[in-house]
Design an enzyme around this catalytic site. Structure first.
Site, PDB file in Angstrom:
ATOM      1  N   ARG A 116       0.859  -1.340   0.154  1.00 41.10           N
ATOM      2  CA  ARG A 116      -0.020   0.019  -0.361  1.00 41.10           C
ATOM      3  C   ARG A 116       0.799   1.333  -0.123  1.00 41.10           C
ATOM      4  O   ARG A 116       1.586   1.094   0.520  1.00 41.10           O
ATOM      5  CB  ARG A 116      -1.043   0.316   1.749  1.00 41.10           C
ATOM      6  CG  ARG A 116      -1.362   1.008   1.557  1.00 41.10           C
ATOM      7  CD  ARG A 116      -2.352   0.840   2.363  1.00 41.10           C
ATOM      8  NE  ARG A 116      -3.799  -0.435   2.571  1.00 41.10           N
ATOM      9  CZ  ARG A 116      -4.852  -0.212   3.378  1.00 41.10           C
ATOM     10  NH1 ARG A 116      -4.996   0.481   4.241  1.00 41.10           N
ATOM     11  NH2 ARG A 116      -5.470  -0.966   2.729  1.00 41.10           N
TER      12      ARG A 116
ATOM     13  N   LYS B 119       2.718  -8.144   4.705  1.00 40.03           N
ATOM     14  CA  LYS B 119       2.071  -6.829   3.923  1.00 40.03           C
ATOM     15  C   LYS B 119       3.170  -5.915   3.873  1.00 40.03           C
ATOM     16  O   LYS B 119       4.095  -5.998   4.703  1.00 40.03           O
ATOM     17  CB  LYS B 119       1.026  -5.858   4.603  1.00 40.03           C
ATOM     18  CG  LYS B 119      -0.155  -5.636   3.475  1.00 40.03           C
ATOM     19  CD  LYS B 119      -0.932  -6.370   3.318  1.00 40.03           C
ATOM     20  CE  LYS B 119      -1.417  -5.466   1.927  1.00 40.03           C
ATOM     21  NZ  LYS B 119      -3.329  -5.930   1.933  1.00 40.03           N
TER      22      LYS B 119
ATOM     23  N   ASP C 110      -1.730  -2.593  -3.958  1.00 43.24           N
ATOM     24  CA  ASP C 110      -2.974  -2.854  -3.212  1.00 43.24           C
ATOM     25  C   ASP C 110      -3.473  -0.983  -3.465  1.00 43.24           C
ATOM     26  O   ASP C 110      -3.004  -0.440  -4.455  1.00 43.24           O
ATOM     27  CB  ASP C 110      -2.421  -2.920  -1.405  1.00 43.24           C
ATOM     28  CG  ASP C 110      -3.724  -3.181  -0.704  1.00 43.24           C
ATOM     29  OD1 ASP C 110      -4.735  -4.412  -0.867  1.00 43.24           O
ATOM     30  OD2 ASP C 110      -3.615  -2.157   0.738  1.00 43.24           O
TER      31      ASP C 110
ATOM     32  N   THR D 271     -10.777  -9.515  -7.254  1.00 46.81           N
ATOM     33  CA  THR D 271     -11.234  -8.688  -5.670  1.00 46.81           C
ATOM     34  C   THR D 271     -12.741  -7.955  -6.396  1.00 46.81           C
ATOM     35  O   THR D 271     -13.945  -8.935  -5.633  1.00 46.81           O
ATOM     36  CB  THR D 271     -10.422  -7.954  -5.323  1.00 46.81           C
ATOM     37  OG1 THR D 271      -9.218  -8.396  -5.632  1.00 46.81           O
ATOM     38  CG2 THR D 271     -10.810  -7.529  -4.419  1.00 46.81           C
TER      39      THR D 271
ATOM     40  N   VAL E 101     -11.168  -1.529  -7.295  1.00 49.40           N
ATOM     41  CA  VAL E 101     -11.974  -2.583  -7.079  1.00 49.40           C
ATOM     42  C   VAL E 101     -13.192  -2.585  -7.348  1.00 49.40           C
ATOM     43  O   VAL E 101     -14.296  -2.851  -7.721  1.00 49.40           O
ATOM     44  CB  VAL E 101     -11.771  -3.228  -5.713  1.00 49.40           C
ATOM     45  CG1 VAL E 101     -13.203  -3.984  -5.643  1.00 49.40           C
ATOM     46  CG2 VAL E 101     -10.365  -3.743  -5.346  1.00 49.40           C
ATOM     47  N   GLY E 102     -13.527  -0.777  -6.204  1.00 47.87           N
ATOM     48  CA  GLY E 102     -14.591   0.141  -6.437  1.00 47.87           C
ATOM     49  C   GLY E 102     -16.000   0.012  -7.871  1.00 47.87           C
ATOM     50  O   GLY E 102     -17.049   0.154  -7.878  1.00 47.87           O
ATOM     51  N   TYR E 103     -14.413   0.287  -8.301  1.00 48.43           N
ATOM     52  CA  TYR E 103     -15.375   1.496 -10.047  1.00 48.43           C
ATOM     53  C   TYR E 103     -16.172  -0.265 -10.237  1.00 48.43           C
ATOM     54  O   TYR E 103     -17.042   0.022 -10.471  1.00 48.43           O
ATOM     55  CB  TYR E 103     -13.968   1.719 -10.487  1.00 48.43           C
ATOM     56  CG  TYR E 103     -14.937   2.423 -11.894  1.00 48.43           C
ATOM     57  CD1 TYR E 103     -15.590   3.571 -12.130  1.00 48.43           C
ATOM     58  CD2 TYR E 103     -15.191   1.959 -13.205  1.00 48.43           C
ATOM     59  CE1 TYR E 103     -15.995   3.979 -13.006  1.00 48.43           C
ATOM     60  CE2 TYR E 103     -15.061   2.173 -14.049  1.00 48.43           C
ATOM     61  CZ  TYR E 103     -15.666   2.995 -14.040  1.00 48.43           C
ATOM     62  OH  TYR E 103     -16.703   3.390 -15.027  1.00 48.43           O
TER      63      TYR E 103
ATOM     64  N   ALA F 135     -13.032   1.221   0.141  1.00 49.94           N
ATOM     65  CA  ALA F 135     -11.421   2.097   0.524  1.00 49.94           C
ATOM     66  C   ALA F 135     -10.745   1.985   1.676  1.00 49.94           C
ATOM     67  O   ALA F 135     -10.320   0.906   1.054  1.00 49.94           O
ATOM     68  CB  ALA F 135     -12.032   3.798   0.311  1.00 49.94           C
TER      69      ALA F 135
END
Ligand SMILES: NC(=O)c1ccc[n+]([C@@H]2O[C@H](COP(=O)([O-])OP(=O)(O)OC[C@H]3O[C@@H](n4cnc5c(N)ncnc54)[C@H](O)[C@@H]3O)[C@@H](O)[C@H]2O)c1
Ligand SMILES: N[C@@H](Cc1ccccc1)C(=O)O
Length: 369
Positions: A43, A79, A114, A149, A183-185, A242
Site C-alpha cells: 500500500r 504486507k 494494493d 477481487t 476494485v470499487g469502480y 477504500a
C-alpha cells in the site's frame, strides 16, 4: 521508549526500509509463514506518522494470514506499506529501491498492488526481484488483482443477499459504495449493469466523473454523496472499497443498511464493533473472506497459472460466506468470530515441518526467470 518487541509480538519479522537517494520509506511486516512464504500487497499512503504506518502494516499483514488460510492458499501473511502520496511521490527509482528490499528477504515475502499502487509500479520493482505478483501478463504476471477481487465482492453480495432475502439477485437493491478505485469502480460498474441503485463517494473527483459518465451511457441513476454522508445512506448494502477502520464508534450509529460487504481491508476498527453490528442486526461479511479474489489469483500465479481454477476458487467465496453466516447464527457469535475460529483451526491443522519459512524460492518460480 516504546517496546517495539511488545508492539510486534504477534509477528515474525518487521523490516524498516530506508533509501535516502530515492526517498523510499517503507515497512514490510511478515505476520506468519506457518503455511508458506508470506504474500500480501503493498500500500502507498501519506501516513501522518511512522506509528500510524506501522499500525496499518501490522494489522494488514495479520489479515493476510487469515485471508490465505480461509482461501485455502499455501501462503502466509505479509504486507508492505510505503509512506508517501501516491499522486505525488511515485518514481520508477522508488519502486526499484522497494524491489531491492523485497529481494533481500530471499523469497520469504511476495508482493504486488494494493491501495495506492498499480501494476505499472511493480514493473519497476520486478527489475530488482522476482518476488512480485500481479503484473501484466506481458511481464509474466497474472494481471491486475483487482479484477478477481471485484468478482469476489459480487459473489459476497450475492451470498449475503441470499442469506437475507432468499435470493441472490442483485437488481432492484441499493448500494452505498465508498471508494471508486481499482476494485470499487468495477463493483459499481457491475451493479449498474445489474440495474441497481447506487450511492457513491470518493475523494477523487476524477473517479466520480468516470462513474457518472458510465451511468449516463447505460441510463442508470447514481447519487453522489460527500464524505461522511455515505454512512447514513438509506441503502440495502454498505460497500466499503477504500480505507480500513471505517466501522468505528463515530460511524456505527449512523448506519441504516441491512448488511456490509466490501473489499476494504480491516473494516472494523475493533473486534467489538462486530458485536455492535450483530446487536443492530446488520449482517457483516468478514472483509478477508469477501476480498480474497486478488489473493487467489496471485497465489495461483506462483504455481502454474490457471484462469479456470482462479474463477472456481473465487466463486467459492459465495459458499464460504453462507457457511460462516450459518455457523455464527447457530453458535450465537459474530460473523468475524466465526470466520476467525475457522481460520485459526485450519492454520493449526495445516502447520507442518516448521513454523518459519526459510526456503529460497517457490518451486515453480523458475518459469518466470
Ligand atoms: N486491489 C485489490 O486486489 C484488493 C484486494 C483485496 C483488498 N483490497 C482492498 O480494497 C480497498 C481498495 O483497494 P483498491 O485496490 O481499489 O485501491 P485504489 O487505491 O485503487 O482505490 C481506492 C479508492 O478509494 C478512494 N478513497 C481514498 N480515501 C477515501 C475516503 N476517505 N473516502 C472515499 N474514498 C476514498 C481513492 O480516491 C480511490 O479512488 C483497499 O482497502 C485494499 O486494501 C484491494
Ligand atoms: N492487495 C490485495 C491482493 C494481493 C494479495 C497479495 C499480493 C498482492 C496483491 C490483497 O490485499 O488481498
Amino acid at each position: 521508549m516504546t517496546d517495539m518487541f511488545q508492539k510486534i509480538k504477534d509477528h515474525e519479522q518487521v523490516v524498516f526500509c530506508n533509501d535516502e537517494s530515492t526517498g523510499l520509506k517503507a515497512i514490510i511486516a511478515i505476520h506468519s509463514t506457518r503455511l508458506g512464504p508470506a504474500l500480501g500487497g503493498c500500500r502507498m499512503f501519506p501516513y501522518n506518522s511512522v506509528d500510524e504506518a506501522l499500525e496499518d502494516v501490522l494489522r494488514l499483514s495479520k489479515g493476510m494470514t487469515y485471508k490465505c488460510a480461509a482461501a485455502d492458499c499455501d501462503f502466509g501473511g505479509g504486507k508492505a506499506v510505503i509512506i508517501g502520496d501516491p499522486l505525488k511521490d511515485k518514481t520508477p527509482e522508488l519502486f526499484r529501491a522497494f524491489g531491492q528490499f523485497v529481494e533481500s528477504l530471499n523469497g520469504r515475502f511476495y508482493t504486488g498492488t494494493d491501495m495506492g499502487t498499480s501494476t505499472e509500479d511493480f514493473v519497476h520493482a520486478l527489475k530488482e526481484t522476482n518476488c512480485i505478483v500481479g503484473v501484466d501478463e506481458v511481464y509474466g504476471g497474472s494481471g491486475d488483482s483487482s479484477v478477481p477481487t471485484a468478482h469476489g465482492v459480487i459473489y459476497g453480495l450475492q451470498a449475503t443477499n441470499k442469506a437475507l432475502t432468499g435470493t441472490d439477485d442483485l437488481s432492484g437493491k441499493s448500494y452505498a459504495i465508498q471508494g471508486l478505485g481499482k476494485v470499487g469502480y468495477k463493483v459499481a460498474e457491475r451493479l449498474l449493469e445489474e440495474g441497481a441503485d447506487l450511492f457513491v463517494t470518493d475523494i477523487s473527483r476524477q473517479a466520480i466523473d468516470q462513474l457518472l459518465s458510465k451511468a449516463k451511457e447505460i441510463g442508470a441513476g447514481v447519487k453522489v454523496l460527500s464524505g461522511n454522508e455515505i454512512y447514513e445512506a438509506q441503502a440495502d448494502f454498505f460497500v466499503p472499497c477504500a480505507m480500513g477502520g471505517i466501522i468505528n464508534d463515530e460511524t456505527i450509529g449512523l448506519l441504516k443498511v441491512k448488511a456490509i460487504v466490501g473489499s476494504a481491508n480491516n473494516q472494523l476498527k475493533d473486534m467489538r464493533h462486530g458485536q455492535i453490528l450483530k446487536d443492530k442486526s446488520i449482517l457483516y461479511a468478514p472483509d478477508y473472506i469477501v476480498n480474497a479474489g486478488g489473493l487467489i489469483q496471485v497465489a495461483d500465479e506462483l504455481y502454474t497459472p490457471n484462469k479456470e481454477r482462479v474463477l472456481r476458487k473465487t466463486k467459492a467465496i459465495y459458499n464460504s460466506l453462507l457457511n460462516i453466516y450459518e455457523h455464527a447464527e447457530a453458535n450465537g457469535i459474530t460473523t468475524v468470530e466465526a470466520s476467525n475460529q475457522f481460520c485459526e483451526s485450519r492454520i493449526e491443522a495445516r502447520t507442518r515441518r516448521n513454523s518459519f519459512f526459510s526456503h529460497m524460492k517457490r518451486p515453480k518460480w523458475s518459469v518466470r526467470t
